[in-house]
Motif scaffolding. Structure first.
Motif, PDB file in Angstrom:
ATOM      1  N   PRO A   1      33.072  37.333  45.825  1.00  8.25           N
ATOM      2  CA  PRO A   1      33.165  36.123  46.640  1.00  8.25           C
ATOM      3  C   PRO A   1      34.612  35.925  47.067  1.00  8.25           C
ATOM      4  CG  PRO A   1      32.950  35.535  44.312  1.00  8.25           C
ATOM      5  CD  PRO A   1      32.746  37.028  44.420  1.00  8.25           C
ATOM      6  N   MET A   2      34.784  35.335  48.249  1.00  3.97           N
ATOM      7  CA  MET A   2      36.133  35.271  48.836  1.00  3.97           C
ATOM      8  C   MET A   2      37.096  34.467  47.966  1.00  3.97           C
ATOM      9  SD  MET A   2      37.038  36.757  51.608  1.00  3.97           S
ATOM     10  CE  MET A   2      38.746  37.072  51.945  1.00  3.97           C
ATOM     11  N   GLU A   3      36.605  33.423  47.357  1.00  2.00           N
ATOM     12  CA  GLU A   3      37.457  32.670  46.417  1.00  2.00           C
ATOM     13  C   GLU A   3      37.329  33.331  45.061  1.00  2.00           C
ATOM     14  OE1 GLU A   3      37.864  28.270  44.259  1.00  2.00           O
ATOM     15  OE2 GLU A   3      36.002  28.817  45.231  1.00  2.00           O
TER      16      GLU A   3
ATOM     17  N   LEU B   1      39.269  39.262  56.458  1.00  2.58           N
ATOM     18  CA  LEU B   1      37.913  39.447  55.941  1.00  2.58           C
ATOM     19  C   LEU B   1      37.176  38.129  55.877  1.00  2.58           C
ATOM     20  CD1 LEU B   1      38.461  41.855  52.907  1.00  2.58           C
ATOM     21  CD2 LEU B   1      37.164  42.328  55.000  1.00  2.58           C
ATOM     22  N   CYS B   2      35.871  38.180  56.136  1.00  9.76           N
ATOM     23  CA  CYS B   2      34.997  37.056  55.848  1.00  9.76           C
ATOM     24  C   CYS B   2      33.843  37.608  55.037  1.00  9.76           C
ATOM     25  CB  CYS B   2      34.475  36.388  57.120  1.00  9.76           C
ATOM     26  SG  CYS B   2      33.298  35.074  56.743  1.00  9.76           S
ATOM     27  N   ARG B   3      33.817  37.272  53.774  1.00 17.52           N
ATOM     28  CA  ARG B   3      32.774  37.808  52.896  1.00 17.52           C
ATOM     29  C   ARG B   3      31.414  37.213  53.243  1.00 17.52           C
ATOM     30  NH1 ARG B   3      30.909  42.027  50.730  1.00 17.52           N
ATOM     31  NH2 ARG B   3      30.560  42.045  48.482  1.00 17.52           N
ATOM     32  N   CYS B   4      31.420  36.037  53.852  1.00 15.71           N
ATOM     33  CA  CYS B   4      30.157  35.452  54.312  1.00 15.71           C
ATOM     34  C   CYS B   4      29.728  36.067  55.636  1.00 15.71           C
ATOM     35  CB  CYS B   4      30.287  33.944  54.478  1.00 15.71           C
ATOM     36  SG  CYS B   4      30.769  33.079  52.973  1.00 15.71           S
ATOM     37  N   ALA B   5      30.584  36.923  56.207  1.00 13.86           N
ATOM     38  CA  ALA B   5      30.277  37.625  57.457  1.00 13.86           C
ATOM     39  C   ALA B   5      29.932  36.664  58.589  1.00 13.86           C
ATOM     40  CB  ALA B   5      29.148  38.654  57.252  1.00 13.86           C
ATOM     41  N   THR B   6      30.819  35.709  58.815  1.00 12.67           N
ATOM     42  CA  THR B   6      30.616  34.783  59.936  1.00 12.67           C
ATOM     43  C   THR B   6      31.165  35.376  61.242  1.00 12.67           C
ATOM     44  OG1 THR B   6      32.748  33.676  59.538  1.00 12.67           O
ATOM     45  CG2 THR B   6      30.825  32.789  58.387  1.00 12.67           C
ATOM     46  N   TYR B   7      31.285  36.681  61.264  1.00 14.85           N
ATOM     47  CA  TYR B   7      32.004  37.346  62.359  1.00 14.85           C
ATOM     48  C   TYR B   7      31.414  37.102  63.751  1.00 14.85           C
ATOM     49  CZ  TYR B   7      34.197  40.083  58.579  1.00 14.85           C
ATOM     50  OH  TYR B   7      34.886  40.484  57.464  1.00 14.85           O
TER      51      TYR B   7
ATOM     52  N   VAL C   1      31.752  28.053  60.140  1.00 11.77           N
ATOM     53  CA  VAL C   1      32.044  28.199  58.708  1.00 11.77           C
ATOM     54  C   VAL C   1      30.789  28.347  57.865  1.00 11.77           C
ATOM     55  CG1 VAL C   1      34.125  26.811  58.991  1.00 11.77           C
ATOM     56  CG2 VAL C   1      32.050  25.741  58.072  1.00 11.77           C
ATOM     57  N   GLN C   2      30.945  29.119  56.807  1.00 15.40           N
ATOM     58  CA  GLN C   2      29.957  29.086  55.721  1.00 15.40           C
ATOM     59  C   GLN C   2      30.712  28.586  54.490  1.00 15.40           C
ATOM     60  OE1 GLN C   2      27.063  32.286  55.481  1.00 15.40           O
ATOM     61  NE2 GLN C   2      26.990  32.453  57.693  1.00 15.40           N
ATOM     62  N   CYS C   3      31.087  29.478  53.579  1.00 18.98           N
ATOM     63  CA  CYS C   3      31.823  28.951  52.423  1.00 18.98           C
ATOM     64  C   CYS C   3      33.152  28.361  52.836  1.00 18.98           C
ATOM     65  CB  CYS C   3      32.002  30.013  51.345  1.00 18.98           C
ATOM     66  SG  CYS C   3      33.436  31.100  51.567  1.00 18.98           S
ATOM     67  N   GLY C   4      33.729  28.882  53.919  1.00 21.92           N
ATOM     68  CA  GLY C   4      34.933  28.297  54.477  1.00 21.92           C
ATOM     69  C   GLY C   4      36.235  28.826  53.899  1.00 21.92           C
ATOM     70  N   TYR C   5      36.148  29.604  52.855  1.00 20.67           N
ATOM     71  CA  TYR C   5      37.370  29.978  52.138  1.00 20.67           C
ATOM     72  C   TYR C   5      38.296  30.857  52.982  1.00 20.67           C
ATOM     73  CZ  TYR C   5      40.246  31.006  48.027  1.00 20.67           C
ATOM     74  OH  TYR C   5      41.282  31.111  47.136  1.00 20.67           O
ATOM     75  N   CYS C   6      37.734  31.675  53.848  1.00 21.06           N
ATOM     76  CA  CYS C   6      38.564  32.554  54.677  1.00 21.06           C
ATOM     77  C   CYS C   6      39.040  31.878  55.945  1.00 21.06           C
ATOM     78  CB  CYS C   6      37.757  33.792  55.100  1.00 21.06           C
ATOM     79  SG  CYS C   6      36.507  33.405  56.360  1.00 21.06           S
ATOM     80  N   GLN C   7      38.482  30.682  56.247  1.00 17.30           N
ATOM     81  CA  GLN C   7      38.595  30.190  57.630  1.00 17.30           C
ATOM     82  C   GLN C   7      39.981  29.690  57.999  1.00 17.30           C
ATOM     83  OE1 GLN C   7      36.328  30.940  59.750  1.00 17.30           O
ATOM     84  NE2 GLN C   7      34.473  31.294  58.527  1.00 17.30           N
ATOM     85  N   SER C   8      40.766  29.207  57.036  1.00 19.03           N
ATOM     86  CA  SER C   8      42.150  28.842  57.378  1.00 19.03           C
ATOM     87  C   SER C   8      42.854  30.057  57.958  1.00 19.03           C
ATOM     88  CB  SER C   8      42.920  28.391  56.132  1.00 19.03           C
ATOM     89  OG  SER C   8      42.348  27.258  55.561  1.00 19.03           O
TER      90      SER C   8
HETATM   91  S1  FES Z   1      33.236  31.682  55.452  1.00 18.01           S
HETATM   92 FE1  FES Z   1      33.044  32.482  53.429  1.00 18.01          FE
HETATM   93  S2  FES Z   1      34.454  34.100  53.428  1.00 18.01           S
HETATM   94 FE2  FES Z   1      34.466  33.466  55.473  1.00 18.01          FE
END
Ligand code: FES
Ligand code: FES
Lengths: 749, 159
Positions: A363-365, B137-143, B101-108
């Motif tokens: 997971p990204m975090e 990278l976006c692990r949630c693949a919001t690409y 966004v999904q989890c949002g962690y990569c979005q900043s």
């Molecule tokens: S929105 Fe989850 S890693 Fe990009």
């Protein structure tokens, strides 16, 4: 609501009960959906969460802001938006006045009715909340209407609500006008719910509505685009120390000693202590970076006598031998001898071995959580996926009563299953670290990316071997299927519920319970034993069973010279198809039509098909690729999905997009390998997820359905790898049966 | 340890840290500006993307002692500037309107990379977007939506 499984057999076949603690709980959950009210009652009087609490799920502020209390965590799958939609629908609220907040840890109010305890997983968030949250909204609406009726001196039936405005004749008012009066009323026990034709938000496609911003767009979109959304990683408390662990070099190693003399000279170093369970050394410092540096300076000694020392090739061989032993009969055990005889006597045979590697969730975090002391015990700050396990785990380690532990849930930067372990592993580490610091100092336990990639709790490596006999006319005379993989659930608190006659349902789901009409299929399982910890990984057993089944069906089609889609439809439409078969056949046809399957394909291009049922959701996909020698680009994925009532079509679309991308990461090049017990990968450069340029276009068709909503977070994953394998076969004639595809010499561009 | 004065989002910030410390951890643990994320620590994910003098940079690979007088802009700074900065405003609103966004962690990091791209290349092609954002990278693949949102922002900036 007719689609609820009625017994454990069906539940496990569809993967729904895999995280069910109790048969009874799963059944009760199904019953609750069917009957329309939970046993605990949506409407039990609740202590005030904030503002005016109308019930445990809805509170309304004096300014009219409606806060939906989400019992599920948000790892990106859109639950907070989905749950908010359900309440807003029945309240007839304006989307702009809706907010959400995470529930505290409290099984009595916030249990997942399909899992029997508070937690998120198995793609159940909307399924188990669909009626509960609508009832919560409807109850609040009823109270607002009665309050307005009393003040306006009209009958409640004379009042309508639209976009958060109450109207009766010329009288108009907002929620804010009536909150105080309404909250004082007795909640209704059985509030009337809308019929689907009255829905104004459920089923509205926000993508289509986007221009006017009227649809239910994501509620977490602002905070996640301005840097203000808070994850556990972002928690800073006064006096907090940061902890990282020196972790074992091999799974199953135990600490025998360590030397921190070099670390003591480093700035910010606080202390280093052996964990009481000998799983490592907790290193404490004044910042994350200082903790990482201090850890680098510490050397540790380990007892490797019980550690995994094998390499991946040895493990594959051990899996092969395990599969051949066919120790546990899963299906048609008594007929196995007849079936193998039918296979060997058949006119034609398909024999294949499939093998898949360990996979990290990444997971990204990176994993982390904070524990701080409170006046009465401790508070855990976490992107908490399973409070029902985390809370007692932390309490037990710290010698506290469960009621002394609070959990503050924050956004989770992804999970894909990793944040819900039967051992609550990283929370347990944090609790041990907190105790080692004396129990008076807030402690943040942080994993580095290397910790994450090397840290286990992987999707297990697995091996299937299958022998299929075909008659002269191409029908299936016998199918001998053997699986070897490590059980996720044995030895966990879930074992009593999800392991039947020694068979972990998550090891076989997707082969067992296949919707194809295969009366002569024998399935056997052998548990593979290794100290490597394994875990559910987005879609669990389906990650490998769909790859195997949908590759094999394609091989049957090729061997019989039939179209792969027609082969599937034939196996799904016996004389009297089951309702499940009918739904799957409809989804297969929808994907076929969406993609224009059967039209000529340009030179250098190819397409593959796969379909799979998981988490009660039906998905079929066509994957289009361009192939140049061994270089492959995945161009387009066409997906059809039936997940029951589509509560939020745009979130469904997003989950299919994300599921495809997640599955492609693994299929193309994802693998964790062991070299004499040591994990060979360490970070994104050698465990590299899909990147933007590799992402295909995605088209999604949501098949209209009046059935109860089912899962969407996971079902987009399973069909991807087999559809890609089938496309590669169509393009090259090469049948890839080992994942990832890079191991077969393909590179992806 | 040394005393350094940084320019963060237009404001001077004095910190007392080891100059080897990556800017990422100074932002997160010292200044407690947590919008900039830790994803890998090895320049492989882009979660830590900030701007140095307007150019996207990996904060996890930037020793704070090397920053000097360069203007540091973080996601918080970009978000605060949407009234005055058309590019930041267009990117942020395109992200929200596309439900990226999904989890949002990569979005900043994605957003900081996208703002950097659009400042240099107001009308990017798909290949430009690949080149500028492949490191994020976006692990949630919001690409799919990231790409669409960059195009949407570019279209709105042109209008
Ligand atoms: S929105 Fe989850 S890693 Fe990009
Ligand atoms: S944290 Fe800096 S690139 Fe990943």
């Amino acid at each position: 609501m007719t689609h609820q499984p009625t017994d454990t057999e069906t539940l496990s076949a569809t993967g729904l009960s895999r995280r069910g603690f109790l048969k009874g709980a799963a059944t009760a959950g199904a019953a609750a959906l069917t009957l329309g009210i939970t046993a605990r009652g949506v409407l039990a009087a609740a202590p005030a969460v904030r503002d005016a609490a109308f019930n445990p799920f809805v509170s309304i502020g004096s300014d009219g802001t409606v806060t939906v209390i989400a019992k599920h965590f948000e790892m990106g799958q859109g639950t907070t938006t989905g749950l908010t939609t359900l309440v807003a629908e029945e309240l007839d609220a304006d989307w702009a006045q809706m907010k959400s907040a995470f529930a505290p840890a409290d099984n009595s109010r916030y249990a997942n009715s399909l899992l029997g305890a508070q937690g998120t997983g198995g793609s159940t968030a909307i399924a188990n909340s669909y009626l509960q949250y609508r009832q919560a909204g409807a109850a609040a609406r009823d109270m607002l209407v009665r309050a307005a009726a009393a003040r306006w001196k009209v009958r409640p039936e004379a009042i309508t609500i639209r976009d958060g405005i109450l109207t009766a004749g010329k009288k108009r008012g907002t929620f804010a006008d009536f909150v105080k009066d309404a909250a004082a009323l007795t909640p209704p026990q059985t509030p009337a719910l809308k019929t689907p034709d009255q829905f104004r938000l459920i089923g509205v496609d926000h993508a289509a509505a986007r221009k006017g911003h009227t649809g239910p767009g994501r509620k977490d979109g602002t905070g996640k685009t301005d840097g203000s959304a808070r994850f556990a990683m972002d928690v800073h408390l006064p006096g907090m120390v940061y902890a990282v662990l020196v972790r074992p070099p091999q799974f199953g190693a135990t600490l025998t000693g360590f030397d921190d003399s070099a670390a003591k000279a480093l700035s910010g170093f606080v202390a280093a202590h052996a964990l009481p369970n000998k799983a490592g050394v907790a290193v404490f410092a004044r910042s994350t970076w200082q903790a990482f540096k201090a850890r680098d300076a510490i050397t540790a000694q380990w007892d490797l006598s019980k550690a995994e020392g094998r390499s991946s090739a040895d493990i594959t061989e051990a899996l092969r031998q395990a599969a051949a032993r066919a120790e546990l009969p899963v299906q048609n055990g008594p007929r196995r001898a007849d079936i193998t005889a039918a296979v060997s006597g058949a006119a034609r045979k398909i024999e294949a071995e499939f093998s898949v590697p360990f996979l990290a969730h990444a997971p990204m975090e990176p994993l982390n959580c904070v524990i701080e002391p409170t006046a009465t015990g401790v508070r855990v700050h976490d992107g908490c996926q399973f409070p029902a396990i985390t809370l007692p785990t932390v309490a037990a380690i710290l010698g506290l009563k469960p009621e002394q532990v609070e959990i503050t849930t924050l956004f989770a930067g992804g999970s894909f299953g990793r944040r819900a372990t039967p051992t609550s592993d990283y929370h347990a580490e944090a609790a041990m670290a907190f105790a080692l610091m004396g129990g008076k100092t807030p402690v943040k336990l942080v994993w580095s990316r290397e910790d994450d990639i090397k840290g286990g709790y992987y999707r297990s490596a697995a091996l299937h071997s299958a022998s299929i006999g075909l008659t002269a006319d191409g029908s299936i005379a016998g199918w001998d299927h053997r699986i070897a993989t490590k059980s996720i659930l044995k030895g966990s608190p879930f074992e009593a519920v999800m392991v039947h006659n020694g068979i972990d349902e998550t090891s076989v789901e997707g082969v067992k319970g296949s919707l194809y009409t295969l009366p002569d299929m024998a399935i056997a399982l052998t548990d593979f034993v290794t100290p490597v910890p394994v875990l559910w990984w987005r879609s669990v057993g389906h990650t490998h069973t769909a790859f195997v089944m949908e590759s094999l069906i394609d091989m049957v089609a090729a061997a019989t010279g039939k179209d792969p889609v027609e082969t599937r439809l034939a196996l799904l439409t016996p004389a009297a198809p089951t309702p499940q078969q009918a739904r799957m056949a409809a989804v297969v046809r929808a994907a076929r039509d969406l993609a224009g399957w059967g039209q000529p394909v340009a030179a250098g291009k190819a397409r593959g098909f796969a379909s799979h049922l998981s988490f009660n959701t039906y998905v079929a996909m066509v994957v289009d690729i361009t192939v140049d020698g061994t270089k492959v680009h995945v161009d387009h994925v066409h997906a059809a999905v039936d997940c029951g009532v589509a509560v939020n079509p745009d979130v469904i679309r997003a989950q299919i997009e994300g599921g495809v991308g997640y599955a492609l990461s693994a299929a193309l090049r994802g693998e964790i390998t062991l070299d004499k017990g040591q994990v060979a990968q360490s970070n994104f450069p050698d465990y590299e997820p899909l990147r933007l340029s590799e992402m295909p276009e995605i088209s999604v068709r949501i098949v209209a359905s009046a059935e109860a909503p089912s899962g969407i977070g996971e079902p987009g994953v399973p069909p991807v790898a087999p559809a890609l394998a089938n496309a590669l076969f169509a393009a090259t004639g090469k049948r890839v049966t080992t994942l990832p595809f890079s191991a077969a010499g393909f590179s992806f561009v | 340890m040394s005393r350094l004065t940084l320019s963060v989002n237009g404001k001077p910030q004095t910190v007392d840290v080891d100059p080897e410390t990556p800017l990422l951890w100074v932002l997160r643990d010292t200044l407690m500006m947590t919008g900039t994320k830790f994803g890998c620590g090895v320049a492989a994910c882009g979660a830590c993307t900030v701007h140095l003098d307007g150019v996207p940079a990996r904060a996890c690979q930037t020793p704070v002692g090397d920053v000097g007088t360069a203007a540091i802009t973080t996601i918080e700074g970009a978000a605060a500037s949407v009234r005055t900065d058309k590019v930041a405003a267009a990117v942020q609103s395109a992200w929200q309107d596309s439900d990226v966004v999904q989890c949002g962690y990569c979005q900043s990091g994605q957003i900081m990379a996208a703002i950097g791209l659009l400042r240099e290349t107001p009308k990017p092609t798909d290949a430009d977007i690949d080149a500028a954002l492949n490191g994020n990278l976006c692990r949630c693949a919001t690409y799919v939506r990231i790409r669409a949102a960059v195009h949407l922002a570019a279209t709105r900036l042109e209008a």
